[in-house]
Design a protein around this motif. Structure first.
Motif, short mmCIF file in Angstrom:
data_model
loop_
_atom_site.label_atom_id
_atom_site.label_comp_id
_atom_site.label_asym_id
_atom_site.label_seq_id
_atom_site.Cartn_x
_atom_site.Cartn_y
_atom_site.Cartn_z
N PRO A 58 0.72 -1.30 0.11
CA PRO A 58 0.13 -0.09 0.14
C PRO A 58 0.91 1.33 0.14
CG PRO A 58 -0.32 -1.26 2.07
CD PRO A 58 0.58 -2.07 1.07
N ASP A 59 0.30 2.47 -0.49
CA ASP A 59 1.14 3.64 -0.40
C ASP A 59 1.43 3.94 0.93
OD1 ASP A 59 0.72 4.17 -3.16
OD2 ASP A 59 -1.19 5.09 -2.65
N GLY A 60 2.60 4.49 1.13
CA GLY A 60 2.99 4.91 2.60
C GLY A 60 4.28 3.87 2.84
N GLN A 61 4.39 2.65 2.19
CA GLN A 61 5.27 2.00 2.65
C GLN A 61 6.66 1.78 1.66
OE1 GLN A 61 4.04 -2.06 3.52
NE2 GLN A 61 2.30 -1.50 4.82
N GLU A 62 6.97 3.29 1.32
CA GLU A 62 7.84 3.11 0.30
C GLU A 62 9.32 2.68 0.91
OE1 GLU A 62 5.79 5.47 0.85
OE2 GLU A 62 4.83 5.90 -1.28
N ALA A 63 9.51 2.87 2.22
CA ALA A 63 10.71 2.71 3.00
C ALA A 63 10.82 1.03 2.81
CB ALA A 63 10.70 3.20 4.42
N ARG A 64 9.55 0.32 3.17
CA ARG A 64 9.66 -1.01 3.13
C ARG A 64 10.05 -1.52 1.70
NH1 ARG A 64 4.54 -4.69 4.92
NH2 ARG A 64 5.61 -6.69 5.27
#
Length: 59
Positions: free
Chosen positions: A26-32
């Motif tokens: 999902p959006d918001g998990q760019e770091a992951r």
């Protein structure tokens, strides 16, 4: 959505993804997503190819 392609057998959030499978975060998990790519567990999924229509020959 962030689309990645699994390079190894990968378990994320209780779901096992086979090598080559496309997984979506999902959006918001760019770091992951960046961490999975940095360790070589996943790569950016290629964009879906545009399908061309076949022309029928008129015989």
């Amino acid at each position: 959505m962030i689309s990645l392609r699994a390079l190894v057998s990968l378990e994320l959030d209780g779901v096992v993804h086979a090598p080559g499978a496309v997984l979506e975060l999902p959006d918001g998990q760019e770091a992951r997503a960046a961490e999975l790519q940095r360790y070589g567990y996943a790569a950016e999924a290629p964009a879906e190819p545009v399908r061309t229509r076949r022309r029928r020959s008129s015989d």
